[in-house]
Design an enzyme around this catalytic site. Structure first.
Site, PDB file in Angstrom:
ATOM      1  N   TYR A 127       0.862  -1.179   0.000  1.00  0.00           N
ATOM      2  CA  TYR A 127       0.000   0.000   0.000  1.00  0.00           C
ATOM      3  C   TYR A 127       0.900   1.231   0.000  1.00  0.00           C
ATOM      4  O   TYR A 127       1.750   1.393   0.882  1.00  0.00           O
ATOM      5  CB  TYR A 127      -0.909   0.017   1.227  1.00  0.00           C
ATOM      6  CG  TYR A 127      -1.945   1.119   1.203  1.00  0.00           C
ATOM      7  CD1 TYR A 127      -3.266   0.837   0.876  1.00  0.00           C
ATOM      8  CD2 TYR A 127      -1.607   2.439   1.485  1.00  0.00           C
ATOM      9  CE1 TYR A 127      -4.218   1.843   0.830  1.00  0.00           C
ATOM     10  CE2 TYR A 127      -2.548   3.448   1.439  1.00  0.00           C
ATOM     11  CZ  TYR A 127      -3.847   3.148   1.112  1.00  0.00           C
ATOM     12  OH  TYR A 127      -4.783   4.151   1.059  1.00  0.00           O
ATOM     13  N   GLN A 183     -11.249   0.533   2.044  1.00  0.00           N
ATOM     14  CA  GLN A 183     -11.846  -0.334   1.018  1.00  0.00           C
ATOM     15  C   GLN A 183     -10.773  -1.093   0.238  1.00  0.00           C
ATOM     16  O   GLN A 183     -10.972  -2.252  -0.142  1.00  0.00           O
ATOM     17  CB  GLN A 183     -12.738   0.469   0.071  1.00  0.00           C
ATOM     18  CG  GLN A 183     -12.053   1.532  -0.752  1.00  0.00           C
ATOM     19  CD  GLN A 183     -12.037   2.888  -0.057  1.00  0.00           C
ATOM     20  OE1 GLN A 183     -12.171   2.962   1.151  1.00  0.00           O
ATOM     21  NE2 GLN A 183     -11.879   3.943  -0.834  1.00  0.00           N
ATOM     22  N   SER A 229       5.191   9.274  12.956  1.00  0.00           N
ATOM     23  CA  SER A 229       6.632   9.057  12.904  1.00  0.00           C
ATOM     24  C   SER A 229       7.329   9.740  14.080  1.00  0.00           C
ATOM     25  O   SER A 229       6.784  10.655  14.691  1.00  0.00           O
ATOM     26  CB  SER A 229       7.179   9.607  11.588  1.00  0.00           C
ATOM     27  OG  SER A 229       8.524   9.252  11.408  1.00  0.00           O
ATOM     28  N   HIS A 254       6.515  15.113   8.679  1.00  0.00           N
ATOM     29  CA  HIS A 254       5.500  14.074   8.511  1.00  0.00           C
ATOM     30  C   HIS A 254       4.146  14.462   9.096  1.00  0.00           C
ATOM     31  O   HIS A 254       3.148  13.773   8.845  1.00  0.00           O
ATOM     32  CB  HIS A 254       5.984  12.758   9.129  1.00  0.00           C
ATOM     33  CG  HIS A 254       7.036  12.078   8.310  1.00  0.00           C
ATOM     34  ND1 HIS A 254       6.764  11.436   7.132  1.00  0.00           N
ATOM     35  CD2 HIS A 254       8.376  11.963   8.483  1.00  0.00           C
ATOM     36  CE1 HIS A 254       7.874  10.937   6.623  1.00  0.00           C
ATOM     37  NE2 HIS A 254       8.878  11.239   7.431  1.00  0.00           N
ATOM     38  N   GLU A 305      11.254   5.185  16.728  1.00  0.00           N
ATOM     39  CA  GLU A 305      11.250   4.676  15.357  1.00  0.00           C
ATOM     40  C   GLU A 305      12.621   4.899  14.716  1.00  0.00           C
ATOM     41  O   GLU A 305      13.185   3.995  14.111  1.00  0.00           O
ATOM     42  CB  GLU A 305      10.166   5.403  14.554  1.00  0.00           C
ATOM     43  CG  GLU A 305      10.100   4.956  13.099  1.00  0.00           C
ATOM     44  CD  GLU A 305       9.166   5.827  12.271  1.00  0.00           C
ATOM     45  OE1 GLU A 305       8.745   5.362  11.204  1.00  0.00           O
ATOM     46  OE2 GLU A 305       8.875   6.969  12.680  1.00  0.00           O
ATOM     47  N   HIS A 306      13.141   6.111  14.831  1.00  0.00           N
ATOM     48  CA  HIS A 306      14.484   6.444  14.361  1.00  0.00           C
ATOM     49  C   HIS A 306      15.311   6.911  15.556  1.00  0.00           C
ATOM     50  O   HIS A 306      14.849   7.746  16.328  1.00  0.00           O
ATOM     51  CB  HIS A 306      14.464   7.588  13.347  1.00  0.00           C
ATOM     52  CG  HIS A 306      13.533   7.398  12.193  1.00  0.00           C
ATOM     53  ND1 HIS A 306      12.189   7.742  12.257  1.00  0.00           N
ATOM     54  CD2 HIS A 306      13.752   6.921  10.944  1.00  0.00           C
ATOM     55  CE1 HIS A 306      11.621   7.477  11.090  1.00  0.00           C
ATOM     56  NE2 HIS A 306      12.539   6.976  10.278  1.00  0.00           N
ATOM     57  N   GLU A 392      -0.861 -34.825  29.911  1.00  0.00           N
ATOM     58  CA  GLU A 392      -1.783 -33.819  29.388  1.00  0.00           C
ATOM     59  C   GLU A 392      -3.141 -34.405  29.034  1.00  0.00           C
ATOM     60  O   GLU A 392      -4.028 -33.693  28.546  1.00  0.00           O
ATOM     61  CB  GLU A 392      -1.153 -33.154  28.154  1.00  0.00           C
ATOM     62  CG  GLU A 392       0.099 -32.345  28.501  1.00  0.00           C
ATOM     63  CD  GLU A 392       0.679 -31.607  27.305  1.00  0.00           C
ATOM     64  OE1 GLU A 392       0.200 -31.837  26.177  1.00  0.00           O
ATOM     65  OE2 GLU A 392       1.594 -30.797  27.517  1.00  0.00           O
ATOM     66  N   HIS A 397      -2.404 -39.298  21.448  1.00  0.00           N
ATOM     67  CA  HIS A 397      -1.048 -38.872  21.150  1.00  0.00           C
ATOM     68  C   HIS A 397      -0.058 -39.906  21.672  1.00  0.00           C
ATOM     69  O   HIS A 397       0.924 -40.257  20.999  1.00  0.00           O
ATOM     70  CB  HIS A 397      -0.754 -37.514  21.801  1.00  0.00           C
ATOM     71  CG  HIS A 397      -1.380 -36.347  21.095  1.00  0.00           C
ATOM     72  ND1 HIS A 397      -2.738 -36.153  21.056  1.00  0.00           N
ATOM     73  CD2 HIS A 397      -0.818 -35.315  20.411  1.00  0.00           C
ATOM     74  CE1 HIS A 397      -2.990 -35.042  20.381  1.00  0.00           C
ATOM     75  NE2 HIS A 397      -1.842 -34.511  19.972  1.00  0.00           N
TER      76      HIS A 397
END
Length: 409
Positions: A127, A183, A229, A254, A305-306, A392, A397
């Site tokens: 995207y 959408q 950001s 930003h 983030e940075h 268990e 098993h």
């Protein structure tokens, strides 16, 4: 507005980080309207997407961009922009490829063999936001990394801006859809009459897009929830401040939610940076630390983030950094290089998610599968596994393993 100024020592690092994070305005909840959009797309497919695009997005017209339009956009691209995108494509591809691993075989003590295999997903979508401006760099970050991961079918979803279409063409992406918003995420996650569903959706976008990705995460893989950001700069010693001030201002571009933080053990450095941060659209903070140990403790608590380290003493902290989306070391290493052409990925964990999340990489497009070959180790493994299964309450098993404990000759 003047930047807020706080003091911090090692014991108070977590409280200081919490205070700084609280300055970022919380986004409004769009969970309910996004859920309604996703439900509509799931129920009505293309008809719902087209109707929503006419209302919110690219208007009328076919959703898929024809190949001729992609080729024309690439041919018409400004020469310097084309060269810049080619540099970004080559560098991002090289860094992404370095993260790939061949199958690894593990020979276990009892004699069995487990092969750790990495496999790409078949189909992934990138995207690329449109908003106020097109982001061809986001196409590069997502599409090139997906290709390096071995994804067979890479899809780009974006507003039909020429720079976006050209970037997709340069990245070798042939399947591009002119749509956006929740959408678009719904169409990719559920599939429609004209859009086959994908296995992974990555990329930044609006709050609506991120909320939609969150809501479909039980259906497709996602890279995470991308919030506002942020950049934290730790500066120490004799280093030129003007480039660093520009790094902070660049990150502030930003938008109003973007957080920029300057940290130093030298009050005069913060005094010099303060005037440059007066008019940032989002919160700006100056953190005066007792020493660089406190600076590191603060950064680790904030998990930015940075994270940028400038000045010899600050740069020496680099090997000890554990919590940052991307680490930039040295005064020359402006974070804007990472947004475009350094080769690192600019899709990074935000809002402190660097505590547990990673930047976009081939890992987001690949899954790990174990191939197990037990063979002659069945007896030894049954003797170890049967008591666990019985404890268990899984008699089946236990029986499944026990029958292999003493195989017929």
């Amino acid at each position: 507005m003047a930047a807020e100024r706080i003091r911090c020592d090692v014991p108070g690092a977590a409280r200081a980080a919490e205070r700084v994070r609280s300055l970022v305005p919380a986004g409004a909840s769009v969970a309910v309207p996004v859920a309604e959009i996703l439900a509509d797309v799931r129920a009505r497919g293309d008809a719902a997407v087209l109707e929503l695009e006419r209302r919110f997005g690219a208007g009328d017209g076919p959703l898929r961009v024809p190949a001729a339009e992609l080729e024309a956009a690439a041919e018409a691209l400004d020469g310097e922009l084309r060269a810049g995108l080619r540099t970004a494509i080559a560098n991002v591809a090289a860094v992404a490829a370095a993260s790939l691993h061949d199958d690894r075989a593990v020979e276990l003590e009892q004699g069995q063999r487990v092969i750790v295999r990495e496999l790409p997903v078949r189909r992934a979508a990138v995207y690329a936001p449109g908003g106020r401006n097109p982001y061809p760099s986001s196409v590069v970050m997502g599409a090139v990394t997906a290709r390096a991961a071995g994804v067979e079918e890479v899809v780009v979803v974006a507003p039909p801006h020429p720079a976006i279409l050209a970037a997709a063409a340069l990245c070798g992406v042939e399947e591009v859809y002119r749509m956006g918003g929740a959408q678009a995420v719904g169409a990719l996650a559920y599939g429609t009459g004209s859009i086959p569903r994908v296995d992974v959706i990555v990329g930044p976008g609006s709050l609506w897009v991120q909320e939609a990705k969150r809501q479909v995460a039980d259906t497709v893989g996602i890279d995470g929830f991308a919030g506002p950001s942020d950049l934290t700069l730790i500066v120490a010693g004799d280093v030129e401040l003007e480039p660093l001030a520009l790094d902070l201002l660049a990150q502030a571009e930003h938008g109003e939610g973007s957080l920029v933080v300057a940290v130093s053990d030298d009050p005069e450095r913060l005094d010099a940076l303060a005037p440059r941060l007066r008019d940032t659209p989002g919160p700006a903070v100056l953190v005066e630390v007792a020493d660089l140990e406190a600076a590191l403790a603060f950064a680790e608590a904030l998990a930015p983030e940075h994270l940028q380290l400038a000045g010899a003493a600050a740069e020496a902290l680099a090997p000890r950094v554990r919590r940052a989306g991307c680490l930039f070391v040295g005064a020359a290493s402006g974070t804007a290089f990472g947004d475009y052409v350094a080769g690192s990925n600019h899709v990074l964990p935000t809002d402190g998610a660097a505590r547990f999340a990673s930047g976009l990489s081939v890992r987001h497009f690949r899954r790990t599968m174990h191939e197990v070959r037990v063979g002659a180790a069945a007896g030894a493994l049954a003797r170890a596994g049967v008591p666990i299964a019985r404890a268990e309450g899984f008699a089946g098993h236990a029986a499944s393993m026990q029958i292999r404990e003493n195989p017929a000759p």
